[in-house]
Design a protein around this motif. Sequence first.
Motif, PDB file in Angstrom:
ATOM      1  N   VAL A   1      23.390 -19.517  87.167  1.00 14.34           N
ATOM      2  CA  VAL A   1      23.664 -19.188  85.717  1.00 14.34           C
ATOM      3  C   VAL A   1      22.698 -18.422  85.066  1.00 14.34           C
ATOM      4  N   LEU A   2      21.477 -18.842  85.200  1.00 13.94           N
ATOM      5  CA  LEU A   2      20.413 -17.654  84.559  1.00 13.94           C
ATOM      6  C   LEU A   2      20.629 -16.352  85.101  1.00 13.94           C
ATOM      7  N   GLU A   3      20.901 -16.327  86.443  1.00 15.71           N
ATOM      8  CA  GLU A   3      20.953 -15.039  87.092  1.00 15.71           C
ATOM      9  C   GLU A   3      22.164 -14.225  86.563  1.00 15.71           C
ATOM     10  N   ALA A   4      23.420 -14.904  86.416  1.00 13.83           N
ATOM     11  CA  ALA A   4      24.457 -14.306  85.452  1.00 13.83           C
ATOM     12  C   ALA A   4      24.071 -13.868  84.185  1.00 13.83           C
ATOM     13  N   LEU A   5      23.505 -14.902  83.514  1.00 10.94           N
ATOM     14  CA  LEU A   5      23.139 -14.282  81.909  1.00 10.94           C
ATOM     15  C   LEU A   5      22.258 -13.220  81.914  1.00 10.94           C
ATOM     16  N   ALA A   6      21.277 -13.125  82.953  1.00 10.55           N
ATOM     17  CA  ALA A   6      20.349 -11.996  82.952  1.00 10.55           C
ATOM     18  C   ALA A   6      21.255 -10.667  83.028  1.00 10.55           C
ATOM     19  N   GLU A   7      22.144 -10.748  83.994  1.00  6.96           N
ATOM     20  CA  GLU A   7      23.128  -9.536  84.452  1.00  6.96           C
ATOM     21  C   GLU A   7      23.695  -9.129  83.205  1.00  6.96           C
ATOM     22  N   ARG A   8      24.282 -10.261  82.577  1.00 14.87           N
ATOM     23  CA  ARG A   8      25.281 -10.091  81.342  1.00 14.87           C
ATOM     24  C   ARG A   8      24.450  -9.645  80.132  1.00 14.87           C
ATOM     25  N   ASP A   9      23.377 -10.212  80.008  1.00 11.02           N
ATOM     26  CA  ASP A   9      22.666  -9.516  78.755  1.00 11.02           C
ATOM     27  C   ASP A   9      22.025  -8.170  78.866  1.00 11.02           C
ATOM     28  N   GLY A  10      21.357  -8.092  80.165  1.00  8.65           N
ATOM     29  CA  GLY A  10      20.873  -6.716  80.323  1.00  8.65           C
ATOM     30  C   GLY A  10      19.559  -6.337  79.551  1.00  8.65           C
ATOM     31  N   GLY A  11      19.224  -7.266  78.812  1.00 12.54           N
ATOM     32  CA  GLY A  11      17.727  -7.087  77.996  1.00 12.54           C
ATOM     33  C   GLY A  11      16.776  -7.550  78.789  1.00 12.54           C
ATOM     34  N   PHE A  12      17.128  -8.694  79.597  1.00 14.67           N
ATOM     35  CA  PHE A  12      15.812  -9.329  80.177  1.00 14.67           C
ATOM     36  C   PHE A  12      16.220  -9.474  81.590  1.00 14.67           C
ATOM     37  N   ALA A  13      15.131  -9.734  82.440  1.00 13.66           N
ATOM     38  CA  ALA A  13      15.041 -10.086  83.877  1.00 13.66           C
ATOM     39  C   ALA A  13      14.346 -11.291  84.094  1.00 13.66           C
ATOM     40  N   LEU A  14      14.743 -11.964  85.288  1.00 11.13           N
ATOM     41  CA  LEU A  14      13.950 -13.299  85.533  1.00 11.13           C
ATOM     42  C   LEU A  14      13.338 -13.008  87.047  1.00 11.13           C
ATOM     43  N   ASP A  15      12.108 -13.451  87.241  1.00  8.41           N
ATOM     44  CA  ASP A  15      11.371 -13.357  88.520  1.00  8.41           C
ATOM     45  C   ASP A  15      11.123 -14.805  88.684  1.00  8.41           C
ATOM     46  N   ILE A  16      11.826 -15.351  89.442  1.00  4.31           N
ATOM     47  CA  ILE A  16      11.979 -16.672  90.123  1.00  4.31           C
ATOM     48  C   ILE A  16      11.079 -16.951  91.239  1.00  4.31           C
ATOM     49  N   GLU A  17      10.247 -17.831  91.384  1.00  2.73           N
ATOM     50  CA  GLU A  17       9.392 -18.395  92.209  1.00  2.73           C
ATOM     51  C   GLU A  17       9.807 -19.808  92.689  1.00  2.73           C
ATOM     52  N   ARG A  18      10.259 -20.187  93.740  1.00  2.00           N
ATOM     53  CA  ARG A  18      10.436 -21.535  93.989  1.00  2.00           C
ATOM     54  C   ARG A  18       9.372 -22.208  94.526  1.00  2.00           C
ATOM     55  N   PHE A  19       9.031 -23.535  94.425  1.00  2.00           N
ATOM     56  CA  PHE A  19       8.106 -24.454  94.607  1.00  2.00           C
ATOM     57  C   PHE A  19       8.869 -25.735  95.368  1.00  2.00           C
ATOM     58  N   ASP A  20       8.455 -25.889  96.642  1.00  2.00           N
ATOM     59  CA  ASP A  20       8.888 -27.127  97.089  1.00  2.00           C
ATOM     60  C   ASP A  20       8.170 -28.189  97.253  1.00  2.00           C
ATOM     61  N   TRP A  21       7.965 -28.506  96.140  1.00  2.00           N
ATOM     62  CA  TRP A  21       6.972 -29.740  95.735  1.00  2.00           C
ATOM     63  C   TRP A  21       7.918 -30.877  95.400  1.00  2.00           C
ATOM     64  N   GLY A  22       7.408 -31.995  96.003  1.00  2.00           N
ATOM     65  CA  GLY A  22       8.243 -33.336  95.979  1.00  2.00           C
ATOM     66  C   GLY A  22       7.856 -34.286  96.950  1.00  2.00           C
ATOM     67  N   SER A  23       8.799 -35.176  97.133  1.00  2.00           N
ATOM     68  CA  SER A  23       8.724 -36.292  97.983  1.00  2.00           C
ATOM     69  C   SER A  23       8.710 -36.066  99.274  1.00  2.00           C
ATOM     70  N   GLU A  24       9.405 -34.839  99.815  1.00  2.00           N
ATOM     71  CA  GLU A  24       9.286 -34.277 101.188  1.00  2.00           C
ATOM     72  C   GLU A  24       8.229 -33.859 101.835  1.00  2.00           C
ATOM     73  N   ARG A  25       7.362 -33.185 100.604  1.00  2.00           N
ATOM     74  CA  ARG A  25       6.303 -32.512 100.711  1.00  2.00           C
ATOM     75  C   ARG A  25       5.190 -33.543 100.888  1.00  2.00           C
ATOM     76  N   TYR A  26       5.206 -34.692 100.055  1.00  2.00           N
ATOM     77  CA  TYR A  26       4.417 -35.953 100.183  1.00  2.00           C
ATOM     78  C   TYR A  26       4.275 -36.511 101.706  1.00  2.00           C
ATOM     79  N   ARG A  27       5.585 -36.558 102.149  1.00  2.00           N
ATOM     80  CA  ARG A  27       5.677 -37.057 103.516  1.00  2.00           C
ATOM     81  C   ARG A  27       5.000 -36.363 104.400  1.00  2.00           C
ATOM     82  N   ARG A  28       4.891 -34.959 104.322  1.00  2.00           N
ATOM     83  CA  ARG A  28       4.326 -34.233 105.262  1.00  2.00           C
ATOM     84  C   ARG A  28       2.817 -34.062 104.955  1.00  2.00           C
ATOM     85  N   SER A  29       2.157 -34.244 104.010  1.00  2.00           N
ATOM     86  CA  SER A  29       1.000 -33.736 103.492  1.00  2.00           C
ATOM     87  C   SER A  29       0.128 -34.858 102.677  1.00  2.00           C
TER      88      SER A  29
END
Length: 358
Positions: A25-53
């Motif tokens: 939805v945020l990507e669609a908004l950025a495309e529709r608005d045209g005045g801003f862009a989003l540089d998204i970085e995903r982090f795999d932090w959570g319970s699965e990471r806890y089990r691994r590390s």
Amino acid sequence: MKTYRVAAIPGDGIGIEVVEAGLLVLEALAERDGGFALDIERFDWGSERYRRSGALMPADGVERLRGFDAILFGAVGAPDLPDHLTLWGLRLAICQPLDQFANVRPTRILPGITSPLRGVSPGDLDWVIVRENSEGEYAGQGGRSHRGLPEEVATEVAIFTRAGVERIMRYAFQLAQSRPRKLLTVVTKSNAQRYGLVLWDEIAQEVAADFPDVTWDKMLVDAMTVRMTLKPGSLDTIVATNLHADILSDLAAALAGSIGIAPTANINPTGRAPSMFEPIHGSAFDITGKGIANPVGTFWSAAMMLDHLGEQGAAALLMQAIERVTADPALHTPDLGGTARTEDVTRAAIEAIRGRND
């Protein structure tokens, strides 16, 4: 064009599903608005990471987040891990060092959604709950002694500092001042908690003197639950301690129709660190993977993020899309009594964003 760096931390359970929907939805908004862009970085932090590390997030996780403009968070928690471990290992491990001391939770009855309260109209329930987010009952002070023995003892110390209480009170009064009704209710339990919450009350009185145009009152937390259900129209802006607001905001979400639509902003008002935005519904492993999680709480949280970043136009457009979605019963997910799927709601929100005429 302004580019915002956003850290996406889906976390656990349905958090993964609703954050992905929110990013679409945020990507669609950025495309529709045209005045801003989003540089998204995903982090795999959570319970699965806890089990691994053995850790939900890396040791330098907070420092890595400081370079972002905002954080979009999903949920944390898993059935096979203690809740206190996951909460303190991720969400609170981010909020506290980034000093996101104001937790802001708006609640209102969206179009097409029926409140369980008999006879209540949408205008009767339009609140913002401000939760003190850094100390109080969740300060993390205390301990356990004589483990396993008959005399085992556990202490949980609620911390209330003049600086911490004053800044959340001032934030709440300023927020109330900005809203049409200029009305604030201060929640307390100072009849029983005669030190920390007496200080809370005293500072509320002191700060109120700086806001003569704000009408305010004080309410014991137990009486507040009655007022929220029987006289919702008497409330507008609410400020409460970490624990009290945590509980009251869940009640508020239920009274507005579903916890699945409720958003949260964890704000650092100074701007010296990024703020974090999240739905309040939790990881909900009972419906994880079924494709029926309600993404509206994440969409609303994303709208709060855009507003915080200064993109008020995009935030308003997203709220309009949310209201168009909720107004259609065919787009209600099971938590709202419908049969729609996460992807149906997401697709409809994106279509509403792209199809709007100026």
